[in-house]
Design a protein around this motif. Structure first.
Motif, PDB file in Angstrom:
ATOM      1  N   LEU A  20       0.828  -1.206   0.000  1.00 12.61           N
ATOM      2  CA  LEU A  20       0.000   0.000   0.000  1.00 12.61           C
ATOM      3  C   LEU A  20       0.862   1.255   0.000  1.00 12.61           C
ATOM      4  CD1 LEU A  20      -2.702   1.430   0.180  1.00 12.61           C
ATOM      5  CD2 LEU A  20      -2.610   1.152   2.667  1.00 12.61           C
ATOM      6  N   ILE A  21       1.945   1.249   0.771  1.00 18.71           N
ATOM      7  CA  ILE A  21       2.831   2.414   0.807  1.00 18.71           C
ATOM      8  C   ILE A  21       3.446   2.655  -0.571  1.00 18.71           C
ATOM      9  CG2 ILE A  21       5.032   3.254   1.746  1.00 18.71           C
ATOM     10  CD1 ILE A  21       4.207   1.915   4.415  1.00 18.71           C
ATOM     11  N   GLY A  22       3.831   1.581  -1.259  1.00 19.23           N
ATOM     12  CA  GLY A  22       4.355   1.722  -2.613  1.00 19.23           C
ATOM     13  C   GLY A  22       3.304   2.229  -3.581  1.00 19.23           C
ATOM     14  N   TYR A  23       2.063   1.737  -3.455  1.00 14.77           N
ATOM     15  CA  TYR A  23       0.972   2.173  -4.327  1.00 14.77           C
ATOM     16  C   TYR A  23       0.653   3.647  -4.110  1.00 14.77           C
ATOM     17  CZ  TYR A  23      -3.675   2.520  -6.395  1.00 14.77           C
ATOM     18  OH  TYR A  23      -4.751   2.926  -7.142  1.00 14.77           O
ATOM     19  N   LEU A  24       0.589   4.064  -2.845  1.00 15.57           N
ATOM     20  CA  LEU A  24       0.220   5.444  -2.542  1.00 15.57           C
ATOM     21  C   LEU A  24       1.282   6.444  -2.996  1.00 15.57           C
ATOM     22  CD1 LEU A  24      -1.390   5.117   1.016  1.00 15.57           C
ATOM     23  CD2 LEU A  24      -2.535   5.460  -1.179  1.00 15.57           C
ATOM     24  N   LEU A  25       2.509   5.991  -3.153  1.00 19.07           N
ATOM     25  CA  LEU A  25       3.548   6.871  -3.676  1.00 19.07           C
ATOM     26  C   LEU A  25       3.162   7.384  -5.050  1.00 19.07           C
ATOM     27  CD1 LEU A  25       6.389   8.058  -3.214  1.00 19.07           C
ATOM     28  CD2 LEU A  25       7.309   6.017  -4.326  1.00 19.07           C
ATOM     29  N   VAL A  26       2.407   6.576  -5.798  1.00 17.54           N
ATOM     30  CA  VAL A  26       1.964   6.958  -7.144  1.00 17.54           C
ATOM     31  C   VAL A  26       0.622   7.664  -7.117  1.00 17.54           C
ATOM     32  CG1 VAL A  26       1.390   6.110  -9.460  1.00 17.54           C
ATOM     33  CG2 VAL A  26       3.216   5.002  -8.134  1.00 17.54           C
ATOM     34  N   HIS A  27      -0.307   7.176  -6.286  1.00 16.44           N
ATOM     35  CA  HIS A  27      -1.689   7.638  -6.379  1.00 16.44           C
ATOM     36  C   HIS A  27      -2.170   8.505  -5.223  1.00 16.44           C
ATOM     37  CE1 HIS A  27      -2.962   5.749 -10.080  1.00 16.44           C
ATOM     38  NE2 HIS A  27      -2.355   4.641  -9.721  1.00 16.44           N
ATOM     39  N   ASP A  28      -1.322   8.776  -4.253  1.00 11.56           N
ATOM     40  CA  ASP A  28      -1.742   9.708  -3.213  1.00 11.56           C
ATOM     41  C   ASP A  28      -1.845  11.104  -3.817  1.00 11.56           C
ATOM     42  OD1 ASP A  28      -2.464  10.752  -0.803  1.00 11.56           O
ATOM     43  OD2 ASP A  28      -0.793   9.875   0.308  1.00 11.56           O
ATOM     44  N   GLN A  29      -2.700  11.935  -3.229  1.00 10.65           N
ATOM     45  CA  GLN A  29      -2.950  13.269  -3.786  1.00 10.65           C
ATOM     46  C   GLN A  29      -2.008  14.301  -3.159  1.00 10.65           C
ATOM     47  OE1 GLN A  29      -7.155  13.889  -3.158  1.00 10.65           O
ATOM     48  NE2 GLN A  29      -7.736  12.385  -4.682  1.00 10.65           N
ATOM     49  N   PHE A  30      -0.742  14.237  -3.563  1.00  8.54           N
ATOM     50  CA  PHE A  30       0.236  15.199  -3.069  1.00  8.54           C
ATOM     51  C   PHE A  30       0.006  16.548  -3.742  1.00  8.54           C
ATOM     52  CE2 PHE A  30       2.482  11.029  -3.103  1.00  8.54           C
ATOM     53  CZ  PHE A  30       2.585  10.867  -1.735  1.00  8.54           C
ATOM     54  N   GLU A  31       0.115  17.608  -2.949  1.00  7.42           N
ATOM     55  CA  GLU A  31      -0.099  18.938  -3.506  1.00  7.42           C
ATOM     56  C   GLU A  31       1.045  19.364  -4.422  1.00  7.42           C
ATOM     57  OE1 GLU A  31      -0.940  21.738  -0.445  1.00  7.42           O
ATOM     58  OE2 GLU A  31      -2.704  20.679   0.271  1.00  7.42           O
ATOM     59  N   ASN A  32       2.250  18.885  -4.153  1.00  7.47           N
ATOM     60  CA  ASN A  32       3.417  19.223  -4.970  1.00  7.47           C
ATOM     61  C   ASN A  32       4.505  18.196  -4.713  1.00  7.47           C
ATOM     62  OD1 ASN A  32       4.667  19.996  -2.448  1.00  7.47           O
ATOM     63  ND2 ASN A  32       3.557  21.947  -2.602  1.00  7.47           N
ATOM     64  N   ARG A  33       5.671  18.422  -5.301  1.00  8.75           N
ATOM     65  CA  ARG A  33       6.764  17.456  -5.153  1.00  8.75           C
ATOM     66  C   ARG A  33       7.286  17.400  -3.722  1.00  8.75           C
ATOM     67  NH1 ARG A  33      10.505  17.859 -10.640  1.00  8.75           N
ATOM     68  NH2 ARG A  33       8.862  17.245 -12.109  1.00  8.75           N
ATOM     69  N   TRP A  34       7.166  18.507  -2.999  1.00 14.20           N
ATOM     70  CA  TRP A  34       7.583  18.495  -1.606  1.00 14.20           C
ATOM     71  C   TRP A  34       6.718  17.552  -0.793  1.00 14.20           C
ATOM     72  CZ3 TRP A  34      12.073  19.754   0.082  1.00 14.20           C
ATOM     73  CH2 TRP A  34      12.822  20.766  -0.525  1.00 14.20           C
ATOM     74  N   GLY A  35       5.426  17.496  -1.131  1.00 18.92           N
ATOM     75  CA  GLY A  35       4.524  16.584  -0.436  1.00 18.92           C
ATOM     76  C   GLY A  35       4.967  15.143  -0.610  1.00 18.92           C
ATOM     77  N   MET A  36       5.368  14.780  -1.832  1.00 16.23           N
ATOM     78  CA  MET A  36       5.865  13.433  -2.095  1.00 16.23           C
ATOM     79  C   MET A  36       7.167  13.182  -1.339  1.00 16.23           C
ATOM     80  SD  MET A  36       6.768  11.610  -5.753  1.00 16.23           S
ATOM     81  CE  MET A  36       5.071  11.768  -6.343  1.00 16.23           C
ATOM     82  N   PHE A  37       8.027  14.188  -1.295  1.00 19.27           N
ATOM     83  CA  PHE A  37       9.298  14.043  -0.589  1.00 19.27           C
ATOM     84  C   PHE A  37       9.073  13.791   0.900  1.00 19.27           C
ATOM     85  CE2 PHE A  37      12.611  16.116   2.004  1.00 19.27           C
ATOM     86  CZ  PHE A  37      13.700  15.302   1.662  1.00 19.27           C
ATOM     87  N   PHE A  38       8.157  14.533   1.517  1.00 23.93           N
ATOM     88  CA  PHE A  38       7.901  14.351   2.941  1.00 23.93           C
ATOM     89  C   PHE A  38       7.206  13.016   3.219  1.00 23.93           C
ATOM     90  CE2 PHE A  38       8.598  18.994   3.250  1.00 23.93           C
ATOM     91  CZ  PHE A  38       9.523  18.970   4.291  1.00 23.93           C
TER      92      PHE A  38
END
Length: 241
Positions: A125-143
């Motif tokens: 799930l953590i791997g899946y959400l890396l792609v499909h979570d609704q991050f506001e920007n690249r910083w959101g993905m980084f955090f």
């Protein structure tokens, strides 16, 4: 998106494969680093995962209709509670298994595979959400990567101390593979949002339980100051992005 997420997946893989070399974590009182990591993980749950469940609940209205799961549309946080309960049940099972085996420090084989199987779903799930979570920007993905990557260090240490050689021989490889599979599923397809919402809720409950079970036992002599600093520092950074 592909290359960004691939970079973070490689980071997750390296953490699982090499966390056993972090010898400074195996100390009592508990490493301040691990207590800080616990604070970061808890901050991520309360600042991102739980608010996201609120959005999922709004999106689910009318999705489940008259089905047996229809009540979840208004009570998705029950799934987070179930996630916490599931991981708590697993920990109780592991401790009972080790107690029955007496001098043998490892849990039984059946308990090992059940324990690892649950964390395979957790990592996928953590791997899946890396792609499909609704991050506001690249910083959101980084955090997200920072919070989950550090959380993996705590998970690895816990599973290694519980299952010892079995974890290094089988467990860490299976959990590493699970992250990659979850990421590939996210790249190649998209699971229904209703399913993802249930899984995110379970993940939130699981993260909270896994952090608390590592921080609270008296014999760990955890550092509340480090926990609080990790939580506050991550919270401030998250709110600034």
């Amino acid at each position: 998106m592909f290359w960004n997420t691939l970079l973070y997946i490689i980071g997750f893989v390296l953490i699982h494969l090499f966390s056993k070399n972090m010898k400074f974590l195996d100390v009592v009182p508990r490493s301040r680093f691990l207590s800080g990591v616990g604070g970061i993980s808890v901050a991520y749950v309360f600042l991102h995962l739980l608010p996201e469940l609120g959005h999922f609940q709004q999106d689910l209205e009318g999705e489940l209709g008259e089905s047996a799961w229809g009540f979840i549309e208004s009570h998705i946080y029950l799934m987070a509670m179930m996630g916490l309960a599931i991981f708590y049940g697993l920990e109780v099972m592991v401790k009972k298994s080790k107690k029955k085996r007496g001098r043998k420090p490892q849990a039984g084989a059946g308990v090992f595979w059940l324990h690892i199987g649950t964390f395979i779903l957790y990592n996928s799930l953590i791997g899946y959400l890396l792609v499909h979570d609704q991050f506001e920007n690249r910083w959101g993905m980084f955090f997200y990567f920072v919070a989950m990557g550090l959380h993996f260090i705590t998970i690895d240490k816990s599973l290694r101390s519980t299952h010892e050689k079995d974890y290094d021989k089988y467990g860490r490889w299976l959990l590493t593979t699970a992250i990659i599979i979850g990421w590939l599923v996210g790249i190649l397809t998209e699971v229904r949002e209703v399913v993802v919402s249930f899984l995110v809720a379970l993940l939130a409950g699981g993260v909270i339980l896994n952090v608390m079970k590592e921080e609270l036992p008296e014999e760990r002599e955890s550092s509340f100051l480090s926990f609080a600093i990790g939580m506050l520092a991550y919270s401030v950074l998250w709110l600034l992005i």
